[in-house]
Scaffold this motif. Structure first.
Motif, PDB file in Angstrom:
ATOM      1  N   GLN A 195       0.825  -1.202   0.000  1.00 55.30           N
ATOM      2  CA  GLN A 195       0.000   0.000   0.000  1.00 55.30           C
ATOM      3  C   GLN A 195       0.865   1.260   0.000  1.00 55.30           C
ATOM      4  O   GLN A 195       0.636   2.181  -0.786  1.00 55.30           O
ATOM      5  CB  GLN A 195      -0.914  -0.034   1.216  1.00 55.30           C
ATOM      6  CG  GLN A 195      -1.891   1.108   1.299  1.00 55.30           C
ATOM      7  CD  GLN A 195      -2.842   0.931   2.477  1.00 55.30           C
ATOM      8  OE1 GLN A 195      -2.860  -0.095   3.143  1.00 55.30           O
ATOM      9  NE2 GLN A 195      -3.637   1.938   2.714  1.00 55.30           N
TER      10      GLN A 195
ATOM     11  N   LEU B  78       9.104   0.785 -11.579  1.00 52.49           N
ATOM     12  CA  LEU B  78       8.322  -0.111 -10.736  1.00 52.49           C
ATOM     13  C   LEU B  78       8.663  -1.557 -11.054  1.00 52.49           C
ATOM     14  O   LEU B  78       8.699  -1.956 -12.216  1.00 52.49           O
ATOM     15  CB  LEU B  78       6.823   0.118 -10.988  1.00 52.49           C
ATOM     16  CG  LEU B  78       5.832  -0.861 -10.365  1.00 52.49           C
ATOM     17  CD1 LEU B  78       5.836  -0.767  -8.844  1.00 52.49           C
ATOM     18  CD2 LEU B  78       4.425  -0.592 -10.912  1.00 52.49           C
TER      19      LEU B  78
ATOM     20  N   TRP C 117       2.370   2.223  -3.382  1.00 49.39           N
ATOM     21  CA  TRP C 117       1.468   2.891  -4.319  1.00 49.39           C
ATOM     22  C   TRP C 117       1.249   4.346  -3.942  1.00 49.39           C
ATOM     23  O   TRP C 117       1.161   5.214  -4.805  1.00 49.39           O
ATOM     24  CB  TRP C 117       0.155   2.131  -4.452  1.00 49.39           C
ATOM     25  CG  TRP C 117       0.368   0.936  -5.309  1.00 49.39           C
ATOM     26  CD1 TRP C 117       0.630  -0.342  -4.903  1.00 49.39           C
ATOM     27  CD2 TRP C 117       0.422   0.913  -6.738  1.00 49.39           C
ATOM     28  NE1 TRP C 117       0.838  -1.152  -5.996  1.00 49.39           N
ATOM     29  CE2 TRP C 117       0.708  -0.412  -7.126  1.00 49.39           C
ATOM     30  CE3 TRP C 117       0.241   1.874  -7.731  1.00 49.39           C
ATOM     31  CZ2 TRP C 117       0.820  -0.784  -8.458  1.00 49.39           C
ATOM     32  CZ3 TRP C 117       0.357   1.498  -9.051  1.00 49.39           C
ATOM     33  CH2 TRP C 117       0.641   0.176  -9.409  1.00 49.39           C
ATOM     34  N   TYR C 118       1.192   4.658  -2.643  1.00 51.85           N
ATOM     35  CA  TYR C 118       1.064   6.051  -2.226  1.00 51.85           C
ATOM     36  C   TYR C 118       2.286   6.854  -2.661  1.00 51.85           C
ATOM     37  O   TYR C 118       2.169   7.980  -3.138  1.00 51.85           O
ATOM     38  CB  TYR C 118       0.900   6.163  -0.712  1.00 51.85           C
ATOM     39  CG  TYR C 118      -0.386   5.579  -0.171  1.00 51.85           C
ATOM     40  CD1 TYR C 118      -1.525   5.430  -0.963  1.00 51.85           C
ATOM     41  CD2 TYR C 118      -0.467   5.162   1.146  1.00 51.85           C
ATOM     42  CE1 TYR C 118      -2.697   4.889  -0.457  1.00 51.85           C
ATOM     43  CE2 TYR C 118      -1.638   4.630   1.666  1.00 51.85           C
ATOM     44  CZ  TYR C 118      -2.748   4.497   0.852  1.00 51.85           C
ATOM     45  OH  TYR C 118      -3.898   3.978   1.375  1.00 51.85           O
TER      46      TYR C 118
ATOM     47  N   LEU D   3       4.374   6.076  -5.126  1.00 51.46           N
ATOM     48  CA  LEU D   3       4.360   6.141  -6.587  1.00 51.46           C
ATOM     49  C   LEU D   3       3.445   7.274  -7.051  1.00 51.46           C
ATOM     50  O   LEU D   3       3.831   8.082  -7.902  1.00 51.46           O
ATOM     51  CB  LEU D   3       3.894   4.800  -7.157  1.00 51.46           C
ATOM     52  CG  LEU D   3       4.009   4.634  -8.663  1.00 51.46           C
ATOM     53  CD1 LEU D   3       4.357   3.184  -8.984  1.00 51.46           C
ATOM     54  CD2 LEU D   3       2.737   5.010  -9.357  1.00 51.46           C
TER      55      LEU D   3
ATOM     56  N   ALA E 109      -2.861   4.726 -11.236  1.00 45.62           N
ATOM     57  CA  ALA E 109      -2.115   4.571  -9.987  1.00 45.62           C
ATOM     58  C   ALA E 109      -2.908   5.134  -8.808  1.00 45.62           C
ATOM     59  O   ALA E 109      -2.936   4.545  -7.725  1.00 45.62           O
ATOM     60  CB  ALA E 109      -0.750   5.246 -10.099  1.00 45.62           C
TER      61      ALA E 109
ATOM     62  N   VAL F  16      -5.579   2.565  -7.952  1.00 53.97           N
ATOM     63  CA  VAL F  16      -5.007   1.422  -7.237  1.00 53.97           C
ATOM     64  C   VAL F  16      -4.755   1.806  -5.775  1.00 53.97           C
ATOM     65  O   VAL F  16      -5.117   1.058  -4.856  1.00 53.97           O
ATOM     66  CB  VAL F  16      -3.712   0.925  -7.916  1.00 53.97           C
ATOM     67  CG1 VAL F  16      -3.001  -0.109  -7.052  1.00 53.97           C
ATOM     68  CG2 VAL F  16      -4.019   0.347  -9.295  1.00 53.97           C
ATOM     69  N   ALA F  17      -4.149   2.970  -5.543  1.00 54.86           N
ATOM     70  CA  ALA F  17      -3.869   3.426  -4.176  1.00 54.86           C
ATOM     71  C   ALA F  17      -5.158   3.573  -3.376  1.00 54.86           C
ATOM     72  O   ALA F  17      -5.219   3.181  -2.203  1.00 54.86           O
ATOM     73  CB  ALA F  17      -3.096   4.747  -4.208  1.00 54.86           C
TER      74      ALA F  17
END
Length: 144
Positions: A2, A20, A5-6, A8, A113, A116-117
């Motif tokens: 998690q 990635l 992703w934050y 990214l 992205a 997803v986050a």
């Protein structure tokens, strides 16, 4: 995963590209397990891991090279965790194998992205598909 992703999303929102690496498959004995992730930022910061050791050190060189170019192609990299193997030895001695998806993340990937986050934050399922041509995210779907 998690937090990766934050970070990214934060990098993309700042206008920076990110390398990635996602472990998409692994066998018993592999240090990188499915859903392990690593990102490398344009300012050469590393977050996460795909298993460590010399295998990850080699991947960091790939990431830095990819970030220096604009034409890096998404690819799969299968590594066998033995000191010596025919072409795809990771240099690790732990046994097992893993398949890593390697990609350069650009501004056009920001919305996906972010989705997803958000799904990680909400603990909801979804399926992210990454190919050499594009990314898609299917919310509320479980992988088969």
């Amino acid at each position: 995963m998690q937090a990766i992703w934050y970070k990214l999303v934060s990098e993309l929102e700042a206008g920076r590209r990110v390398f990635l690496a996602l472990v998409i498959a692994s066998t018993r004995g592999s240090p990188g397990t499915s859903l392990s992730a690593l990102i490398v930022t344009e300012n050469n910061r590393q977050y996460g891991t795909v298993g460590g050791g010399c295998m990850e050190e080699n991947l960091l060189h790939v990431a830095r090279d990819a970030l220096g170019k604009n034409n890096y192609k998404t690819q799969l990299s299968q590594l066998v965790h033995r000191e010596v193997d025919q072409g795809n030895a990771s240099g690790l001695l732990c046994g097992g194998s893993q398949t890593n998806l390697l990609t350069l993340v650009h501004q056009p990937h920001l919305e996906i992205a972010q989705n997803v986050a958000a799904f990680f934050r909400e603990d909801r399922p979804g399926v992210l598909s990454i190919s050499a041509e594009n990314w898609t995210f299917e919310p509320d779907r479980q992988s088969s």
